[in-house]
Design an enzyme around this catalytic site. Structure first.
Site, mmCIF file in Angstrom:
data_model
loop_
_atom_site.group_PDB
_atom_site.id
_atom_site.type_symbol
_atom_site.label_atom_id
_atom_site.label_comp_id
_atom_site.label_asym_id
_atom_site.label_seq_id
_atom_site.Cartn_x
_atom_site.Cartn_y
_atom_site.Cartn_z
ATOM 1 N N VAL A 248 10.855 3.722 0.289
ATOM 2 C CA VAL A 248 12.038 3.333 1.060
ATOM 3 C C VAL A 248 12.462 1.931 0.636
ATOM 4 O O VAL A 248 11.648 0.999 0.635
ATOM 5 C CB VAL A 248 11.747 3.347 2.576
ATOM 6 C CG1 VAL A 248 13.005 2.991 3.358
ATOM 7 C CG2 VAL A 248 11.196 4.701 3.011
ATOM 8 N N ASP B 203 6.967 2.249 3.835
ATOM 9 C CA ASP B 203 6.312 2.157 2.538
ATOM 10 C C ASP B 203 7.376 1.818 1.507
ATOM 11 O O ASP B 203 8.250 2.638 1.198
ATOM 12 C CB ASP B 203 5.637 3.492 2.205
ATOM 13 C CG ASP B 203 4.768 3.413 0.958
ATOM 14 O OD1 ASP B 203 4.955 2.471 0.152
ATOM 15 O OD2 ASP B 203 3.910 4.307 0.775
ATOM 16 N N HIS B 204 7.298 0.614 0.950
ATOM 17 C CA HIS B 204 8.357 0.139 0.057
ATOM 18 C C HIS B 204 8.383 0.898 -1.269
ATOM 19 O O HIS B 204 9.342 0.776 -2.038
ATOM 20 C CB HIS B 204 8.187 -1.363 -0.196
ATOM 21 C CG HIS B 204 9.495 -2.102 -0.232
ATOM 22 N ND1 HIS B 204 10.628 -1.590 -0.821
ATOM 23 C CD2 HIS B 204 9.856 -3.323 0.248
ATOM 24 C CE1 HIS B 204 11.627 -2.449 -0.705
ATOM 25 N NE2 HIS B 204 11.184 -3.506 -0.056
ATOM 26 N N ARG B 205 7.368 1.694 -1.548
ATOM 27 C CA ARG B 205 7.418 2.553 -2.730
ATOM 28 C C ARG B 205 8.428 3.676 -2.545
ATOM 29 O O ARG B 205 9.015 4.166 -3.518
ATOM 30 C CB ARG B 205 6.042 3.166 -3.010
ATOM 31 C CG ARG B 205 4.930 2.167 -3.278
ATOM 32 C CD ARG B 205 3.600 2.896 -3.424
ATOM 33 N NE ARG B 205 3.307 3.720 -2.267
ATOM 34 C CZ ARG B 205 2.316 4.610 -2.207
ATOM 35 N NH1 ARG B 205 1.527 4.791 -3.255
ATOM 36 N NH2 ARG B 205 2.108 5.326 -1.109
ATOM 37 N N VAL C 260 2.548 0.436 0.607
ATOM 38 C CA VAL C 260 3.034 -0.936 0.449
ATOM 39 C C VAL C 260 3.863 -1.227 1.701
ATOM 40 O O VAL C 260 5.057 -0.977 1.774
ATOM 41 C CB VAL C 260 3.884 -1.081 -0.830
ATOM 42 C CG1 VAL C 260 4.368 -2.518 -0.978
ATOM 43 C CG2 VAL C 260 3.073 -0.669 -2.053
#
Length: 299
Positions: free
Chosen positions: A272, A268-270, A91
Site C-alpha cells: 500500500v 504494509d508499505h510493500r 513494513v
C-alpha cells in the site's frame, strides 16, 4: 493475521493489537485463512539475514524468591508467534486522521429504539464495518495479502472483516464475512452473537480465519490513538478510538462542540502506498460523517 490458533488447537485466529469488544461508544480485528508461518525466536533474522540469538533473561541476584515463571503456551504463545510474524513479514507504516461523528451519534440515537424493538443492539461497529467495506472496494490495495512463498500479491474481491475480542483466555479475532452483503441490523446481530460466543469460548475454528482487513478497538479503554500491529498476511489494520466531545471550528468559523474520534491505519508499505492509505482513510471519514450516504451508497 495468520491462523493464530492453528498452532494451538488446529484452529485459526489472528491477533493484531490489544482490543476490546465494541461498546456503545466506540468501535472495535481478523484472521486470514493462510499466513506466513509464524517464526520462532531461533528462526528470526536480523540485518543481513543473520540469525538473531534468543534473548535469555537472568534474574537479578537476591530476587529469585520474588519471581514466578509461567510457560508460554496455548493462546498466549499463539499471540506471541503472530506478533513476531507481523514484525518480521511487514513494513509497518502509520497514518492518523480524525473523524467528526456528530451526525452519526445523532442518527444512532434516532434509530436506537427501532433497533431495540427488532431485537438488535446497535453499536457503532456496524457503521464502521460498512464504511470500511465501501472504502476497501474503492481502494483495493488495502484488501490484499502478500504470499511470501510465491512472491505474489493476492488481490481479494471479498470483504471479510474481523473484530478483536478480549477474553479471559486471551485475544480472539472472529471474522465477520461478506460485510458488503449485509445490512446494518444484520451486522449488529452478528457482532453481538460472535462477541458473546467469543467471551464464552464457543467459537468454531472456521469463525477465526479468513480476514481480508482488520479493525481493532482501543477506544473503549480510553486510548487517544495507537499504532496497531498488522494481522499478517492482511495488508492493513484500522484502529478506532474513543469518541470524545471537544471543540472544533466549523465551516462558518464558529467554535462548536463535536463528537470526534481518531483513526489509526497501520499498513504494509510493500503493498500500500502512503497516498492510497490516506485516501482510504478520507473515504471512511466521508461515509461516517454522512450516515445517509453510508446507507444509500452501494457497497
Amino acid at each position: 493475521v495468520g491462523d493464530v490458533l492453528s498452532h494451538h488447537q488446529g484452529a485459526a485466529a489472528a491477533a493484531s493489537a490489544p482490543a476490546i469488544p465494541a461498546p456503545a461508544s466506540a468501535a472495535p480485528t481478523a484472521a486470514p485463512a493462510a499466513s506466513a508461518p509464524a517464526p520462532t525466536a531461533s528462526a528470526a533474522k536480523g540485518a543481513g539475514g543473520m540469525p538473531v540469538a534468543p534473548v535469555q533473561y537472568r534474574t537479578p541476584k537476591g530476587y529469585e524468591h520474588l519471581e514466578d515463571r509461567v510457560p508460554l503456551r496455548g493462546m498466549r504463545r499463539a499471540i506471541s508467534n503472530q506478533m513476531q510474524a507481523s514484525h518480521l513479514y511487514t513494513v509497518r507504516t502509520l497514518t492518523v486522521d480524525e473523524v467528526n461523528l456528530t451526525k452519526l451519534v445523532e442518527f444512532r440515537a434516532r434509530v436506537k429504539d427501532d433497533a431495540a424493538a427488532a431485537g438488535v443492539k446497535l453499536s457503532y461497529l456496524p457503521f464502521i464495518f460498512r464504511a470500511v467495506a465501501a472504502a476497501l472496494r474503492k481502494y483495493p490495495s488495502l484488501n490484499t495479502s502478500f504470499d511470501e512463498a510465491t512472491q505474489e500479491i493476492v488481490q481479494k474481491r471479498y470483504y471479510n472483516i474481523g473484530m478483536a475480542v478480549a477474553t479471559d483466555a486471551g485475544l480472539t479475532v472472529p471474522v465477520i464475512r461478506d460485510v458488503n452483503h449485509k445490512s446494518l441490523f444484520e451486522l449488529a446481530r452478528e457482532v453481538t452473537d460472535i462477541a458473546g460466543r467469543a467471551q464464552a469460548g464457543k467459537l468454531q475454528a472456521d469463525e477465526l480465519a479468513g480476514s481480508t482487513f482488520s479493525v481493532t478497538n482501543i477506544g473503549s479503554i480510553g486510548a487517544l490513538f495507537s499504532f496497531p500491529i498488522i494481522n499478517v498476511p492482511d495488508a492493513a489494520i484500522l484502529g478506532v478510538h474513543s469518541i470524545v466531545k471537544r471543540p472544533i471550528v466549523d465551516e462558518y468559523d464558529n467554535i462548536v462542540v463535536a463528537h470526534m474520534m481518531y483513526l489509526s491505519l497501520s499498513f504494509d508499505h510493500r503493498l500500500v502506498d502512503g497516498a492510497e492509505a490516506a485516501r482510504f482513510c478520507r473515504e471512511v471519514i466521508r461515509l461516517l460523517e454522512n450516515p445517509d450516504r453510508l446507507l444509500l451508497e452501494a457497497l
